[in-house]
Design a protein around this motif. Structure first.
Motif, PDB file in Angstrom:
ATOM      1  N   TYR A 252     -44.990  -0.076 -34.553  1.00  0.00           N
ATOM      2  CA  TYR A 252     -44.302  -0.798 -35.559  1.00  0.00           C
ATOM      3  C   TYR A 252     -43.112  -1.643 -35.022  1.00  0.00           C
ATOM      4  O   TYR A 252     -43.207  -2.829 -35.391  1.00  0.00           O
ATOM      5  CB  TYR A 252     -43.662   0.357 -36.524  1.00  0.00           C
ATOM      6  CG  TYR A 252     -42.944  -0.426 -37.669  1.00  0.00           C
ATOM      7  CD1 TYR A 252     -43.376  -1.130 -39.012  1.00  0.00           C
ATOM      8  CD2 TYR A 252     -41.171  -0.694 -37.716  1.00  0.00           C
ATOM      9  CE1 TYR A 252     -42.622  -1.467 -39.715  1.00  0.00           C
ATOM     10  CE2 TYR A 252     -40.541  -1.178 -38.466  1.00  0.00           C
ATOM     11  CZ  TYR A 252     -41.160  -1.601 -39.774  1.00  0.00           C
ATOM     12  OH  TYR A 252     -40.563  -2.475 -40.715  1.00  0.00           O
TER      13      TYR A 252
ATOM     14  N   LYS B  81     -44.565  -4.598 -32.810  1.00  0.00           N
ATOM     15  CA  LYS B  81     -45.281  -5.681 -33.477  1.00  0.00           C
ATOM     16  C   LYS B  81     -44.204  -6.766 -34.104  1.00  0.00           C
ATOM     17  O   LYS B  81     -44.411  -7.789 -33.797  1.00  0.00           O
ATOM     18  CB  LYS B  81     -46.194  -5.309 -34.701  1.00  0.00           C
ATOM     19  CG  LYS B  81     -47.162  -4.405 -34.177  1.00  0.00           C
ATOM     20  CD  LYS B  81     -48.068  -3.719 -35.410  1.00  0.00           C
ATOM     21  CE  LYS B  81     -49.164  -2.944 -34.919  1.00  0.00           C
ATOM     22  NZ  LYS B  81     -49.891  -2.286 -35.987  1.00  0.00           N
ATOM     23  N   LYS B  82     -43.149  -6.037 -34.625  1.00  0.00           N
ATOM     24  CA  LYS B  82     -42.149  -6.975 -35.307  1.00  0.00           C
ATOM     25  C   LYS B  82     -41.376  -7.377 -34.056  1.00  0.00           C
ATOM     26  O   LYS B  82     -41.055  -8.926 -34.466  1.00  0.00           O
ATOM     27  CB  LYS B  82     -41.055  -5.991 -36.058  1.00  0.00           C
ATOM     28  CG  LYS B  82     -41.662  -5.366 -37.482  1.00  0.00           C
ATOM     29  CD  LYS B  82     -40.517  -4.943 -38.274  1.00  0.00           C
ATOM     30  CE  LYS B  82     -39.820  -6.177 -38.785  1.00  0.00           C
ATOM     31  NZ  LYS B  82     -38.748  -5.270 -39.861  1.00  0.00           N
ATOM     32  N   GLN B  83     -40.984  -6.955 -33.175  1.00  0.00           N
ATOM     33  CA  GLN B  83     -40.211  -7.623 -31.965  1.00  0.00           C
ATOM     34  C   GLN B  83     -41.259  -8.623 -31.382  1.00  0.00           C
ATOM     35  O   GLN B  83     -40.742  -9.695 -30.797  1.00  0.00           O
ATOM     36  CB  GLN B  83     -39.998  -6.553 -30.622  1.00  0.00           C
ATOM     37  CG  GLN B  83     -39.012  -7.104 -29.896  1.00  0.00           C
ATOM     38  CD  GLN B  83     -37.541  -7.100 -30.261  1.00  0.00           C
ATOM     39  OE1 GLN B  83     -37.250  -7.418 -31.501  1.00  0.00           O
ATOM     40  NE2 GLN B  83     -36.420  -7.322 -29.255  1.00  0.00           N
TER      41      GLN B  83
ATOM     42  N   TRP C 221     -40.759 -11.819 -33.372  1.00  0.00           N
ATOM     43  CA  TRP C 221     -39.508 -12.654 -32.975  1.00  0.00           C
ATOM     44  C   TRP C 221     -39.376 -13.205 -31.461  1.00  0.00           C
ATOM     45  O   TRP C 221     -38.811 -14.245 -31.636  1.00  0.00           O
ATOM     46  CB  TRP C 221     -38.311 -11.304 -33.152  1.00  0.00           C
ATOM     47  CG  TRP C 221     -37.905 -11.239 -34.611  1.00  0.00           C
ATOM     48  CD1 TRP C 221     -38.107  -9.940 -35.321  1.00  0.00           C
ATOM     49  CD2 TRP C 221     -37.281 -11.934 -35.420  1.00  0.00           C
ATOM     50  NE1 TRP C 221     -37.555  -9.894 -36.484  1.00  0.00           N
ATOM     51  CE2 TRP C 221     -37.035 -11.164 -36.612  1.00  0.00           C
ATOM     52  CE3 TRP C 221     -36.787 -13.297 -35.520  1.00  0.00           C
ATOM     53  CZ2 TRP C 221     -36.145 -11.721 -37.716  1.00  0.00           C
ATOM     54  CZ3 TRP C 221     -35.862 -13.836 -36.530  1.00  0.00           C
ATOM     55  CH2 TRP C 221     -35.753 -12.896 -37.783  1.00  0.00           C
TER      56      TRP C 221
END
Length: 412
Positions: free
Chosen positions: A83, A86-88, A91
């Motif tokens: 999780y 994926k978000k990092q 960014w």
């Protein structure tokens, strides 16, 4: 295809090798990607090439370190071990775009917009006190749809640029203007202290102080500024009970091992468990929900446990190399503005990294400083890449082939 039109470049201003290249042939963009950079790759100085490679390695290694540190927590709390990665990664892609913009924009233009950017960020920091989202007892974030904005992170590049604007012409500006410009920086620090966020306020204060020192301001003024900054720090610690507890627990964390000293004790246990060569990638035990904030404020602890003393020394050597490149870029710069910007960018990246390591190792009171390019968080990543991109721009302009010189090019 029309040929590039280049004004004559004095050999006294650039190295004979580069001057010969520009005097004897046209600029050709042999690779498609070279059309998207402000200077042909072969004319990039060695410091810029190496720095770009190191930032790339730093960011990719940071993603891998974050993956190891956050996998267990993400699996338990989010139901998806990847999780945070994926978000990092999203960014990270956005941050590389920001870095490309920073490299492509002239330093003069950055300096022109620095004051407006600083004022906007001051307003945003002040807004956190009224409308901010409170997390862990601090109001540092603004909610913009699904995104959390942390203005105290975004403001860092503009602090560097505006400080360079002030101190590069310190002897030429009037006292009234000096007071006005310094008041803006002081207001920013006070608002960040009010959030409260002592660590970021101290980092920004030390950054401004270091740039002032590099500009040649008198030691009397610097000592006075140090005393004022220390007084503000003491005021903040005495005003906010949790900061006072952090300072006292830092001196003897085992006095309250289940309370205020818990974070530091778990961090020291993680670092000590690493031994000489570490437990191995992904094999940290302290990340199994023993160590708080392991994806952000204490991510180095996980790294030290998995890679040991040898890995930690290699990481510190990596920071030393980047600091050396920043110094080289500053010394090669052609004006005081570029010199101070290069010093400010290097101080921000490496200074924050060293402070992060010091906190996790118990050499400083526990604070909330992320490790640049490694800790989870989009605001920190964007800010770090913007600072790194501006430092790369300083390196490119040190050649004298862009920025200061007028070069007309038609590339198709």
């Amino acid at each position: 295809m029309s040929s590039p039109s280049i004004k004559r470049i004095s050999r006294k201003r650039v190295s004979p090798k580069i001057s010969k290249v520009y005097s004897t042939r046209n600029i050709e963009r042999n690779q498609l990607w070279e059309r998207f950079i402000p200077l042909p790759w072969e004319l990039w100085p060695s410091e810029a090439k190496l720095l770009l490679a190191l930032i790339f390695v730093w960011s990719i290694a940071g993603l891998l370190i974050l993956g190891s540190a956050s996998w267990w927590e993400a699996s338990k709390e989010m139901g998806d071990g990847s999780y945070f990665i994926k978000k990092q990664l999203l960014w990270l892609l956005a941050s590389w775009t920001i870095a490309w913009l920073a490299i492509s924009i002239n330093l003069r233009r950055w300096l022109r917009i620095s004051k407006a950017g600083l004022i906007i960020c001051i307003v945003l920091v002040g807004s956190t006190l009224l409308f901010g989202n409170t997390i862990n007892g601090a109001s540092r974030w603004l909610i913009l749809g699904p995104i959390l904005i942390q203005p105290s992170e975004i403001v860092k590049p503009f602090v560097i640029l505006q400080s360079a604007n002030i101190f590069a012409q310190w002897k030429r500006i009037k006292n009234g203007q000096k007071l006005l410009e310094l008041s803006l920086l002081g207001m920013l620090i006070l608002l960040i202290l009010k959030q409260p966020n002592l660590s970021t306020a101290a980092l920004i204060g030390m950054l401004i102080w270091m740039m002032a020192l590099s500009s040649g301001i008198s030691f009397k003024s610097l000592i006075s500024a140090s005393l004022l900054g220390g007084s503000l720090g003491i005021w903040s610690i005495t005003r906010y009970q949790y900061q006072l507890l952090r300072v006292t627990s830092f001196l003897n964390p085992w006095q309250d091992p289940e309370g205020n000293g818990y974070q530091l004790i778990q961090s020291l246990m993680a670092i000590g468990s690493g031994g000489l060569f570490g437990e191995g990638y992904g094999l940290s035990t302290q990340k199994l929900l023993y160590l708080p904030f392991l994806s952000t404020d204490f991510i180095f602890s996980v790294f030290a446990e998995e890679f040991g003393f040898v890995g930690s020394i290699m990481l510190i050597s990596f920071f030393v190399l980047i600091a050396f490149l920043g110094l080289r870029i500053s010394l090669r710069s052609r004006n005081n503005y570029s010199k101070l910007i290069a010093i400010g960018c290097s101080t921000m990246l490496i200074g924050q990294s060293i402070l992060h390591l010091a906190v996790t190792a118990g050499a400083m009171p526990t604070t909330g400083l992320p490790l640049p390019f490694v800790s989870y968080g989009g605001n920190s990543l964007l800010s770090s890449f913007l600072v790194g991109g501006i430092l790369l721009r300083c390196a490119l302009e040190s050649t004298g082939l862009i920025g200061g010189l007028k070069i007309k090019k038609e590339l198709r």
